[in-house]
Each structure stands twice: as C-alpha cells, then as structure tokens.
Motif scaffolding. Structure first.
Motif, PDB file in Angstrom:
ATOM      1  N   ASP A   1       0.819  -1.199   0.000  1.00 23.81           N
ATOM      2  CA  ASP A   1       0.000   0.000   0.000  1.00 23.81           C
ATOM      3  C   ASP A   1       0.861   1.259   0.000  1.00 23.81           C
ATOM      4  N   SER A   2       1.833   1.286   0.893  1.00 20.46           N
ATOM      5  CA  SER A   2       2.637   2.514   0.981  1.00 20.46           C
ATOM      6  C   SER A   2       3.481   2.693  -0.272  1.00 20.46           C
ATOM      7  N   GLU A   3       3.873   1.558  -0.870  1.00 25.94           N
ATOM      8  CA  GLU A   3       4.638   1.667  -2.108  1.00 25.94           C
ATOM      9  C   GLU A   3       3.778   2.286  -3.217  1.00 25.94           C
ATOM     10  N   TYR A   4       2.551   1.813  -3.308  1.00 24.07           N
ATOM     11  CA  TYR A   4       1.645   2.358  -4.323  1.00 24.07           C
ATOM     12  C   TYR A   4       1.374   3.836  -4.067  1.00 24.07           C
ATOM     13  N   GLN A   5       1.145   4.154  -2.814  1.00 24.99           N
ATOM     14  CA  GLN A   5       0.890   5.558  -2.470  1.00 24.99           C
ATOM     15  C   GLN A   5       2.015   6.451  -2.975  1.00 24.99           C
ATOM     16  N   GLU A   6       3.221   5.973  -2.711  1.00 23.47           N
ATOM     17  CA  GLU A   6       4.386   6.751  -3.110  1.00 23.47           C
ATOM     18  C   GLU A   6       4.424   6.939  -4.621  1.00 23.47           C
ATOM     19  N   LYS A   7       4.136   5.819  -5.320  1.00 18.46           N
ATOM     20  CA  LYS A   7       4.155   5.879  -6.779  1.00 18.46           C
ATOM     21  C   LYS A   7       3.114   6.856  -7.294  1.00 18.46           C
ATOM     22  N   ILE A   8       1.930   6.774  -6.716  1.00 20.47           N
ATOM     23  CA  ILE A   8       0.849   7.665  -7.162  1.00 20.47           C
ATOM     24  C   ILE A   8       1.243   9.116  -6.920  1.00 20.47           C
ATOM     25  N   GLU A   9       1.821   9.354  -5.762  1.00 22.10           N
ATOM     26  CA  GLU A   9       2.235  10.706  -5.442  1.00 22.10           C
ATOM     27  C   GLU A   9       3.261  11.228  -6.462  1.00 22.10           C
ATOM     28  N   GLN A  10       4.201  10.337  -6.780  1.00 18.25           N
ATOM     29  CA  GLN A  10       5.214  10.714  -7.772  1.00 18.25           C
ATOM     30  C   GLN A  10       4.573  11.056  -9.105  1.00 18.25           C
TER      31      GLN A  10
ATOM     32  N   GLU B   1       1.512  11.941  -9.685  1.00 24.34           N
ATOM     33  CA  GLU B   1       0.748  13.177  -9.590  1.00 24.34           C
ATOM     34  C   GLU B   1       1.657  14.397  -9.678  1.00 24.34           C
ATOM     35  N   GLN B   2       2.791  14.261  -9.031  1.00 21.90           N
ATOM     36  CA  GLN B   2       3.742  15.369  -9.070  1.00 21.90           C
ATOM     37  C   GLN B   2       4.231  15.630 -10.490  1.00 21.90           C
ATOM     38  N   HIS B   3       4.553  14.526 -11.176  1.00 20.66           N
ATOM     39  CA  HIS B   3       4.985  14.647 -12.570  1.00 20.66           C
ATOM     40  C   HIS B   3       3.919  15.302 -13.422  1.00 20.66           C
ATOM     41  N   LYS B   4       2.717  14.802 -13.247  1.00 17.21           N
ATOM     42  CA  LYS B   4       1.590  15.295 -14.024  1.00 17.21           C
ATOM     43  C   LYS B   4       1.428  16.801 -13.768  1.00 17.21           C
ATOM     44  N   GLN B   5       1.461  17.154 -12.500  1.00 19.65           N
ATOM     45  CA  GLN B   5       1.302  18.551 -12.124  1.00 19.65           C
ATOM     46  C   GLN B   5       2.382  19.420 -12.773  1.00 19.65           C
ATOM     47  N   LEU B   6       3.606  18.888 -12.745  1.00 12.55           N
ATOM     48  CA  LEU B   6       4.735  19.597 -13.327  1.00 12.55           C
ATOM     49  C   LEU B   6       4.487  19.833 -14.816  1.00 12.55           C
ATOM     50  N   GLU B   7       3.994  18.753 -15.452  1.00 11.74           N
ATOM     51  CA  GLU B   7       3.740  18.825 -16.880  1.00 11.74           C
ATOM     52  C   GLU B   7       2.654  19.849 -17.182  1.00 11.74           C
ATOM     53  N   ILE B   8       1.580  19.797 -16.396  1.00 14.34           N
ATOM     54  CA  ILE B   8       0.481  20.738 -16.595  1.00 14.34           C
ATOM     55  C   ILE B   8       0.980  22.164 -16.391  1.00 14.34           C
ATOM     56  N   ASP B   9       1.738  22.360 -15.323  1.00 15.83           N
ATOM     57  CA  ASP B   9       2.277  23.701 -15.069  1.00 15.83           C
ATOM     58  C   ASP B   9       3.150  24.159 -16.219  1.00 15.83           C
ATOM     59  N   PHE B  10       3.977  23.223 -16.706  1.00 18.44           N
ATOM     60  CA  PHE B  10       4.863  23.577 -17.805  1.00 18.44           C
ATOM     61  C   PHE B  10       4.069  24.001 -19.029  1.00 18.44           C
ATOM     62  N   ILE B  11       3.063  23.180 -19.374  1.00 13.99           N
ATOM     63  CA  ILE B  11       2.281  23.482 -20.577  1.00 13.99           C
ATOM     64  C   ILE B  11       1.594  24.827 -20.438  1.00 13.99           C
ATOM     65  N   GLN B  12       1.004  25.065 -19.250  1.00 19.29           N
ATOM     66  CA  GLN B  12       0.297  26.329 -19.085  1.00 19.29           C
ATOM     67  C   GLN B  12       1.255  27.517 -19.185  1.00 19.29           C
ATOM     68  N   GLN B  13       2.407  27.355 -18.570  1.00 18.56           N
ATOM     69  CA  GLN B  13       3.374  28.443 -18.616  1.00 18.56           C
ATOM     70  C   GLN B  13       3.855  28.671 -20.043  1.00 18.56           C
ATOM     71  N   TRP B  14       4.105  27.540 -20.704  1.00 20.03           N
ATOM     72  CA  TRP B  14       4.595  27.608 -22.073  1.00 20.03           C
ATOM     73  C   TRP B  14       3.578  28.290 -22.979  1.00 20.03           C
ATOM     74  N   VAL B  15       2.310  27.907 -22.833  1.00 16.98           N
ATOM     75  CA  VAL B  15       1.271  28.521 -23.661  1.00 16.98           C
ATOM     76  C   VAL B  15       1.270  30.027 -23.449  1.00 16.98           C
ATOM     77  N   HIS B  16       1.389  30.431 -22.162  1.00 18.67           N
ATOM     78  CA  HIS B  16       1.368  31.867 -21.902  1.00 18.67           C
ATOM     79  C   HIS B  16       2.586  32.563 -22.488  1.00 18.67           C
ATOM     80  N   GLN B  17       3.711  31.863 -22.461  1.00 16.13           N
ATOM     81  CA  GLN B  17       4.897  32.449 -23.085  1.00 16.13           C
ATOM     82  C   GLN B  17       4.705  32.607 -24.579  1.00 16.13           C
ATOM     83  N   MET B  18       4.081  31.604 -25.186  1.00 16.10           N
ATOM     84  CA  MET B  18       3.873  31.660 -26.629  1.00 16.10           C
ATOM     85  C   MET B  18       2.865  32.734 -27.011  1.00 16.10           C
ATOM     86  N   LYS B  19       1.998  33.063 -26.075  1.00 10.60           N
ATOM     87  CA  LYS B  19       0.984  34.072 -26.387  1.00 10.60           C
ATOM     88  C   LYS B  19       1.610  35.447 -26.625  1.00 10.60           C
ATOM     89  N   THR B  20       2.727  35.696 -25.976  1.00 12.01           N
ATOM     90  CA  THR B  20       3.346  37.009 -26.154  1.00 12.01           C
ATOM     91  C   THR B  20       3.799  37.232 -27.596  1.00 12.01           C
TER      92      THR B  20
END
Lengths: 334, 230
Positions: A99-108, A110-129
């Motif tokens: 269980d704790s192993e899975y939790q850790e994996k899921i957290e990782q 999610e973190q990756h996903k979040q990073l990716e989403i943040d990157f894309i959003q930031q990138w889109v805004h940069q491209m808008k300029t």
C-alpha cells in the motif's frame, strides 16, 4: 459468519471424524471385555465435546470477526484490522508494505503530471506574447500591407492562437481542481461575443453569421469554458462552409425544461461513417484529411467540457448539405 | 494630454502600444527598471496605468497593491492569463479593468477612453471638431448628415460609418474586407450584399446633393473616394 463457518468446515469434520473413530475403538475394546457403553454415555460423549468445541469456535470467531466483516465494507480505503494470529499479521504487514509503495508511486505520478500541466500552461502563456506581438504588428501595418498578405498572416495567427488555446484548455481540463464558475448569462451576448471574435475569419471566408436568439434567454454556464466550446464549433462551421455556402445560423429553442442552442452551417457536412466518432479524442476522419490543421481534439474537449458543465452536445449532419451542432442546457430554468 | 504609465516587460508589445496610443494623443511612459517601478510611477504621475501580470521579480498583483497604497490612479490589467481566478485576483488587488492578450488596439483604446471619461469627466476627451470638410463637402459627425453647397442629406448609421472611413482615407483604396470589418458591431453582422447596398445608397445620396462618381469601384480591390467635386 457464513464465511467463517465455511472456513471452519474442514476442522469441524476432522474433529467429529476423530471423535467417531475414538468411540468406535472404545466400543470395540469394551465389547471384548464384555460390556458395552450405554446410549446415555454415548450421548454424553458427543454432547460434552460439542459444547466445548462450540465455545472454542465462538471465541475464535470473535477474534477474527473484524476480518470477516471487511467483506461488507463498501469503501476501499479502510485499513486492515488488528490481526489475531501470525498468519493475518504477515498478511497485514505485506498489505501495508504494498500500500505505501503504491501511495508513493501515485504521489510521484501526480507530481509529474502537475509539473507537466504547469509547464504546458506556462509555455502557452509564453507563446501568447509573440502571437500578441505579431497580431499588434499586423494591426499597425494593416493599411500598408497588400490585402492578401495581411489576410494570410491573420489566418495563420488565428491558427496559432487556436492551437495554443487547445493546449491550454486540454491541460486545464486534466487538472484536478478545474475552475468552473457557473453563472446565469445571456445566451445571446455569449454567442455575439464569440461571433465578434471570429469577425475577420467570417469576413475573410465570405461566410456570414445570422443570429436568431431571443434576448431574454439566460443559461447557466461557465462563460470561459463555454466560449471555448463555441469557438471550436464556429471554427469547424467556418472551415466546412468555406466555398460551399455563405451562411451560418445561430438559433435557440426553448421548452419548459431546457434551452437548446443550434449552430447550423450549410457546408461540406460530415461523412455518415464518421459522425459517431467525431467526439473521440484524436479522431480526424475524412474531413480531417481533406481540411488541414485538424487535431481531432477540439470536439473531444468540447464534449468533455459540456459533460462537466451539465450540457448535452450532439451533431447531425448530411454530406454536402450541412451540419447542425446542438447544445442543450439541461438545468431547469430559474 | 493624458499620461499613461505602461508596465509591460515585453519591449515589442510595449513599444507597439506606446506608438498606437500616442496616435490618440496620450503620452505614454514605459517602465524602465523593474526594481524602481514605484519611483518611476511617482515620477511620471500618470492618469492611468496599464499593468501586465507576468513580470520579472514580482507579479502585477503585487505592483497593483503597491500602487494602490499610494494612489487612486485607475489601473488596467493587460495579461495573457485568462482564467477567471486571475481576473478576480486583479480586481481584488485594486485593478479597474482587465484585458486579455492577444488584444485588439481598438479594444484597449476604447477601454482606456471609457475609464478616462468616467474618472476625469467628459472634458478629458480631446475635443474634436464635429464635422469634417473637404472642398466644401461637409460630413457632420454628430448629426450624421452630409452637406454640399447648402444641400443637406441625412445618412443611416451604416452609411455614416462607411462614408466617414472614406473621407478619412481620401484617394486610398479601401478593401471590402476592411469595410465589412468596420461595419460589424456587437449586435449586427453584415454580409457582402449589405455592403454593396450601402455603397449604392451612399452614391445615390452624394449624387442627390450634387456630387457625382466620387466613390469609385476598384476591380478586385475595393472602393475609393476620389475628389471629383473640388
């Protein structure tokens, strides 16, 4: 309880089989010595151990009851109960470890996903300029540029903008805390606003909108997300009308419970075999091959957004006759 | 002349905006150093601030609060961020309006104008003559009438918008696309046909007051106003 008894069935059978065997041996032995056990003694020989055995089983059941009760718990997130023996202890330890192993994996993840989403959003805004700069530069030079040149630049800038919007909304939709603010908004002004935004495309492609929406109609929706959906539909309508027909109609229909917005073009239409799949992600179909810059994501996202907003979106089309997209606002009218 | 203070970190956008707004008689100061925004703000003492959100060091919300702590000057946000949350934040931090990028010059100018008018009163808008005259042909801007040698004809709204554009760009070819664009407003969308009809009607009205053949069709390009009367 039933499961417990089933589990104990083997034990019970074994216990009584041994007991019967013992009595048979005693009976045979006593027959040699000339006496036999009376029926009363035989009865006691069964009754007494049965009583003790029952007490033992009940005791055992209560110790393990928590585990058996897990079966009826609906939520998957309940931890395992205190184990009553070593076997269950081992089982629980193993479970906790996994269980704790899975939790850790899921957290990782999610973190990756979040990073990716943040990157894309930031990138889109940069491209808008740069897109803004291009847009402003052309606006400024418009009168000095040959018309066809300015038009074609505008067209490409619009594609860039739409592509960026698509990426932005896709990444927003994936985020767990999407911001939906549902308000009551005038349908007519929402539609008019979107039409205004497509002013240059409409004029450039010689496709002209007509709007028959009652001023009094309000719908409950999120303006920003709904605008995205409208943009996708209008983009398609213009694309498929170009060179075919000159009108796109915006109509509203209301009955006691619902309001429906219909956007109808009289253009190229969608091949029959494609209609059922146009809301699938990455599906571009026949028209995708014919008209470039199809990602197959616009309508998929629109459908997802409509689902979130509680609207229903559907498409009817006949080839070479036109396409009608209907969005039904299902919330009851206030 | 109204002063505008522009806080935008992209130099190209800043310069394009400056150039555009200066045409409308605003004096525009672009922020020079993002460490001294407040100093520069007080030095230029603007009537209005245009403020980007994504800035080096601190964001626009921070600067908006800073400016608010020393001034009531209207602040218009100008940002690529388009989420509802950002707009709410902008207003919460003291912003007066919000424009999302990419934007149209017209939109920016219209918003600035309306805020200026609201805050500094009608007189603040540069007083413009209410007619345009070319060789005795007069276009009255407020009454939407045309006049030539004392003969007067009145115009409909669409005719007026078109004729004004022609008068302002005398001898210049105006494309159909451009004319259609200026005719579109928030509620009314016109088509090719409407444009042709309006042009025909303008010609007729010009003729009625004694001006012939002044709006000429340029094949494949559009129309132009040629001074045939002066």
């Amino acid at each position: 309880m039933k499961k417990f008894i089933l589990d104990q069935l083997g034990n019970i059978l074994f216990f009584y089989s041994q007991w019967v065997l013992m009595i048979i041996i005693v009976q045979i032995a006593s027959r040699f010595s000339g006496t036999t056990l009376s029926a009363g003694i035989l009865f006691y020989l069964f009754l007494l151990p049965t009583c003790f055995y029952l007490v033992f089983l009940v005791f055992k059941y209560f110790k393990q009851r928590d585990f058996y009760k897990l079966e009826n718990v609906a939520s998957p997130h309940v931890g395992l109960p205190e184990p009553s023996n070593h076997l269950l202890q081992i089982l629980r330890d193993q479970h906790d470890k996994q269980d704790s192993e899975y939790q850790e994996k899921i957290e990782q993840l999610e973190q990756h996903k979040q990073l990716e989403i943040d990157f894309i959003q930031q990138w889109v805004h940069q491209m808008k300029t740069p897109v803004s700069v291009l847009h402003l530069t052309i606006q400024k030079e418009k009168m000095n540029l040959p018309e066809s040149f300015a038009d074609s630049l505008y067209e490409e800038i619009e594609h860039l903008q739409q592509g960026l919007d698509l990426a932005l909304y896709q990444s927003r939709l994936q985020k767990f805390d999407r911001d939906f603010h549902v308000d009551r908004i005038s349908l007519r002004s929402l539609v008019n606003e979107s039409i205004q935004e497509f002013k240059t495309s409409f004029i450039r492609t010689h496709v002209f909108p007509e709007q028959f929406i009652d001023e009094s109609i309000d719908v409950a929706t999120d303006a920003k997300w709904f605008r995205f959906v409208l943009h996708q539909i209008i983009t398609n309508a213009i694309k498929y009308s170009k060179g075919h027909s000159e009108k796109i109609s915006f109509r509203s229909k209301t009955d006691s419970q619902t309001t429906t917005l219909q956007i109808e073009d009289y253009g190229h239409g969608i091949p029959k075999q494609d209609i059922s799949r146009i809301f699938d992600p990455f599906f571009t179909g026949m028209n995708g091959r014919k008209f470039r810059e199809s990602t197959g994501m616009g309508l998929y996202l629109s459908k997802e957004i409509c689902k979130e907003l509680g609207h229903e979106i559907s498409v009817e089309s006949e080839q070479n006759a036109g396409t009608t997209v209907s969005i039904t606002f299902t919330q009851p009218k206030v | 002349m109204k002063r505008i203070f522009l806080i935008e970190d992209d130099p190209k956008i800043a310069n394009l905006l400056k150039e555009y707004l200066e045409k409308y008689e605003y004096s525009v100061t672009i922020v020079q150093s993002f460490d001294r925004i407040i100093n520069e703000f007080t030095e230029s003492d603007p009537h209005l601030v245009l403020l980007d959100i994504n800035l080096p060091r601190y964001d626009g919300f921070y600067w908006c609060r800073k400016i608010r702590s020393i001034s009531n000057c209207p602040i218009v946000f100008l940002s690529a961020r388009d989420s509802g949350m950002d707009q709410v934040m902008a207003m919460e931090n003291g912003g007066d309006d919000y424009i999302t990028k990419p934007f149209n010059f017209d939109v920016v100018q219209a918003k600035i104008k309306s805020i200026m008018r609201r805050i500094y009163g009608e007189y603040a808008v540069t007083k413009q003559a209410d007619f345009i005259e070319i060789n005795q042909f007069i276009l009255h801007l407020t009454s939407m009438e045309i006049e030539y040698h004392g003969t007067i004809a009145s115009l409909t709204k669409n005719e007026f918008i078109l004729l004004k554009e022609f008068v302002e760009h005398e001898n210049q070819v105006l494309s159909r696309t451009h004319l259609l664009e200026i005719l579109w407003d928030d509620e009314h969308f016109v088509d090719d046909n409407t444009l042709s009809v309006n042009i025909t009607r303008i010609r007729k009205k010009l003729e009625d007051i004694g001006i012939k053949d002044s709006i000429q069709t340029v094949r494949g390009a559009g129309y132009k106003l040629v001074n045939t009367w002066g």
